[in-house]
Enzyme design. Structure first.
Site, PDB file in Angstrom:
ATOM      1  N   GLY A 199       7.291  -1.730   1.650  1.00 19.70           N
ATOM      2  CA  GLY A 199       7.499  -0.519   0.859  1.00 19.70           C
ATOM      3  C   GLY A 199       8.858  -0.500   0.183  1.00 19.70           C
ATOM      4  O   GLY A 199       9.500   0.543   0.053  1.00 19.70           O
ATOM      5  N   LEU A 238       9.871  -0.712  -2.831  1.00 15.46           N
ATOM      6  CA  LEU A 238      10.079  -0.046  -4.118  1.00 15.46           C
ATOM      7  C   LEU A 238       9.927   1.473  -4.001  1.00 15.46           C
ATOM      8  O   LEU A 238       9.916   2.177  -5.009  1.00 15.46           O
ATOM      9  CB  LEU A 238       9.107  -0.605  -5.168  1.00 15.46           C
ATOM     10  CG  LEU A 238       9.156  -2.132  -5.369  1.00 15.46           C
ATOM     11  CD1 LEU A 238       8.271  -2.552  -6.534  1.00 15.46           C
ATOM     12  CD2 LEU A 238      10.587  -2.614  -5.598  1.00 15.46           C
ATOM     13  N   GLY A 239       9.817   1.976  -2.780  1.00 14.39           N
ATOM     14  CA  GLY A 239       9.742   3.409  -2.546  1.00 14.39           C
ATOM     15  C   GLY A 239      11.116   4.042  -2.464  1.00 14.39           C
ATOM     16  O   GLY A 239      12.135   3.393  -2.716  1.00 14.39           O
ATOM     17  N   GLN A 240      11.139   5.314  -2.070  1.00 20.63           N
ATOM     18  CA  GLN A 240      12.379   6.078  -2.095  1.00 20.63           C
ATOM     19  C   GLN A 240      13.447   5.483  -1.185  1.00 20.63           C
ATOM     20  O   GLN A 240      14.588   5.278  -1.607  1.00 20.63           O
ATOM     21  CB  GLN A 240      12.108   7.530  -1.702  1.00 20.63           C
ATOM     22  CG  GLN A 240      13.337   8.420  -1.834  1.00 20.63           C
ATOM     23  CD  GLN A 240      13.125   9.817  -1.283  1.00 20.63           C
ATOM     24  OE1 GLN A 240      12.411   9.997  -0.301  1.00 20.63           O
ATOM     25  NE2 GLN A 240      13.727  10.807  -1.902  1.00 20.63           N
ATOM     26  N   ASP A 286       6.322  -5.198  -1.571  1.00 24.51           N
ATOM     27  CA  ASP A 286       5.642  -3.962  -1.949  1.00 24.51           C
ATOM     28  C   ASP A 286       4.266  -4.333  -2.473  1.00 24.51           C
ATOM     29  O   ASP A 286       4.016  -5.484  -2.855  1.00 24.51           O
ATOM     30  CB  ASP A 286       6.432  -3.209  -3.018  1.00 24.51           C
ATOM     31  CG  ASP A 286       6.126  -1.713  -3.015  1.00 24.51           C
ATOM     32  OD1 ASP A 286       6.950  -0.942  -2.498  1.00 24.51           O
ATOM     33  OD2 ASP A 286       5.052  -1.322  -3.512  1.00 24.51           O
ATOM     34  N   ILE A 287       3.369  -3.355  -2.512  1.00 22.63           N
ATOM     35  CA  ILE A 287       2.014  -3.607  -3.004  1.00 22.63           C
ATOM     36  C   ILE A 287       1.998  -3.804  -4.513  1.00 22.63           C
ATOM     37  O   ILE A 287       1.068  -4.368  -5.079  1.00 22.63           O
ATOM     38  CB  ILE A 287       1.063  -2.459  -2.601  1.00 22.63           C
ATOM     39  CG1 ILE A 287      -0.397  -2.893  -2.774  1.00 22.63           C
ATOM     40  CG2 ILE A 287       1.388  -1.181  -3.370  1.00 22.63           C
ATOM     41  CD1 ILE A 287      -1.399  -1.922  -2.182  1.00 22.63           C
ATOM     42  N   ASP A 327       0.288  -6.084   0.543  1.00 24.19           N
ATOM     43  CA  ASP A 327      -0.508  -4.932   0.954  1.00 24.19           C
ATOM     44  C   ASP A 327      -0.441  -4.893   2.468  1.00 24.19           C
ATOM     45  O   ASP A 327      -0.942  -5.801   3.141  1.00 24.19           O
ATOM     46  CB  ASP A 327      -1.949  -5.091   0.463  1.00 24.19           C
ATOM     47  CG  ASP A 327      -2.864  -3.956   0.899  1.00 24.19           C
ATOM     48  OD1 ASP A 327      -2.449  -3.126   1.720  1.00 24.19           O
ATOM     49  OD2 ASP A 327      -4.016  -3.922   0.423  1.00 24.19           O
ATOM     50  N   TYR A 370      -0.298  13.703   7.905  1.00 30.54           N
ATOM     51  CA  TYR A 370       0.985  13.008   7.924  1.00 30.54           C
ATOM     52  C   TYR A 370       1.662  13.164   9.280  1.00 30.54           C
ATOM     53  O   TYR A 370       2.158  12.205   9.871  1.00 30.54           O
ATOM     54  CB  TYR A 370       1.879  13.577   6.818  1.00 30.54           C
ATOM     55  CG  TYR A 370       3.257  12.973   6.729  1.00 30.54           C
ATOM     56  CD1 TYR A 370       3.453  11.683   6.243  1.00 30.54           C
ATOM     57  CD2 TYR A 370       4.383  13.706   7.104  1.00 30.54           C
ATOM     58  CE1 TYR A 370       4.731  11.141   6.143  1.00 30.54           C
ATOM     59  CE2 TYR A 370       5.654  13.176   7.003  1.00 30.54           C
ATOM     60  CZ  TYR A 370       5.824  11.897   6.524  1.00 30.54           C
ATOM     61  OH  TYR A 370       7.082  11.362   6.430  1.00 30.54           O
ATOM     62  N   LYS A 419       2.591  10.419  12.199  1.00 32.01           N
ATOM     63  CA  LYS A 419       3.939  10.203  12.705  1.00 32.01           C
ATOM     64  C   LYS A 419       3.997  10.286  14.230  1.00 32.01           C
ATOM     65  O   LYS A 419       4.670   9.477  14.874  1.00 32.01           O
ATOM     66  CB  LYS A 419       4.907  11.199  12.067  1.00 32.01           C
ATOM     67  CG  LYS A 419       5.187  10.927  10.591  1.00 32.01           C
ATOM     68  CD  LYS A 419       5.689   9.512  10.368  1.00 32.01           C
ATOM     69  CE  LYS A 419       6.031   9.228   8.922  1.00 32.01           C
ATOM     70  NZ  LYS A 419       6.435   7.808   8.709  1.00 32.01           N
TER      71      LYS A 419
END
Length: 326
Positions: A8, A10-12, A34-35, A53, A142, A146
């Site tokens: 992940g 390229l995420g926040q 990243d995907i 992925d 979500y 978690k």
């Protein structure tokens, strides 16, 4: 940490964590994945990058084996509002990807990190100064993901000896990556809209307090936890961390110190408001402070000053201009 795989990327969080870790450990030591691929993204340009992925267990193992990684930072997941809109996709991605990453860590003997969230709490959780150990009965997919993830990481530590570590993040605020479908994204959007339009319509109601943290503090917390002496870690996979508890009007008041004409109104989104109402007003980070020295540098005032300055640079504005006046 010597050779680190980040999912992940390229995420926040990943967008900034990859770059910070490359500064510390060396560009070739941090493998971004990243995907999707974004050729002009700094995380792609500045070091090794692989398309991954995370629901592809074999593909993840092959990448980790190829680079001989000793650490996995697993960030790939759907965030709260998006997960609630697509609950089955969230379960398959968030839980399937986590199991795959933990299995790779087990097979290759890797240190492991994945973030949890204040979303792991629910309406029955104490709302103020939420303890490190307390009731967790979330009412969102979500949050269910978690809590299950926290328990799964505990299981892999106790059953297989995987060195799992994690943080319960509050809302994260960043000027680098755009909002990505989280309930606390208003706290990012409000700064953009203050500069672009001088006003903001908030989807979270006035008086709704939630914990927040500026991204530099979040990155430092990840690295500090991963570098901490394992013998000091009692809670290991779900440390409460926070920098501030704030409501939308608190952000507006700080912004008005810099942009006096700024105005806020409220157009509440029932779905995201219901998620926010199920979360704590404030959480207690004492365990993180005592066990590995967690400390946040940015409060709301300092963060607002830095956030507006950085966004003016990013949006190519002078110190007094907004997009609307350019």
């Amino acid at each position: 940490m010597k050779k680190i795989l980040v999912t992940g990327s390229l995420g926040q969080i990943g967008s900034e964590l990859v770059m910070k870790m490359r500064e510390i450990y060396g560009a070739d030591q941090v493998i971004a994945s990243d995907i999707r691929n974004m050729d002009d993204h700094p995380a792609v340009q500045s070091g090794p990058f692989e398309i991954l992925d995370v629901t592809d267990a074999k593909g993840m193992y092959e990448i980790a084996k190829k680079y001989q990684v000793d650490t996995i930072i697993h960030l790939a997941a759907l965030l709260s509002a998006t997960a609630e809109a697509k609950p089955l996709l969230a379960w398959n991605l968030n839980m399937g990807g986590l199991v795959n990453a933990l299995e790779v860590a087990r097979e290759l003997g890797c240190q492991f990190f994945t973030p949890s969230s204040i979303g792991a709490f629910g309406p029955a959780t104490p709302k103020d100064h939420t303890p490190q150990v307390t009731i967790q009965r979330p009412t969102t997919m979500y949050g269910v993901n978690k809590v299950a993830g926290e328990l799964l990481c505990d299981y892999y530590y106790h059953k297989f000896g995987v060195d799992t570590r994690g943080l319960r993040f509050p809302g994260l605020i960043s000027y680098v990556a755009p909002p990505g479908g989280g309930t606390t994204d208003y706290a990012v959007e409000i700064y953009y809209e203050a500069l672009r339009k001088g006003r903001y319509s908030c989807y979270i109601a006035k008086g709704t307090y939630m914990d927040m943290m500026y991204m530099p503090d979040a990155l430092n917390a990840i690295i500090a936890l991963m570098e901490a002496d394992t013998s000091r870690l009692k809670h290991r996979n779900a440390y409460n961390v926070t920098a501030m508890s704030a409501a939308p009007e608190d952000f507006a008041a700080e912004i008005k110190k810099h942009i006096p004409e700024f105005e806020i109104d409220y157009r509440v989104d029932p779905v995201r408001q219901s998620i926010a109402d199920s979360w704590p007003n404030s959480i207690d980070p004492t365990a993180a402070r005592e066990e590995w020295g967690f400390k946040a540098e940015f409060d709301l005032e300092k963060m607002t000053t830095d956030m507006l300055a950085k966004l003016r640079q990013k949006l190519d504005l002078t110190s007094k201009e907004t997009v609307a006046t350019v």
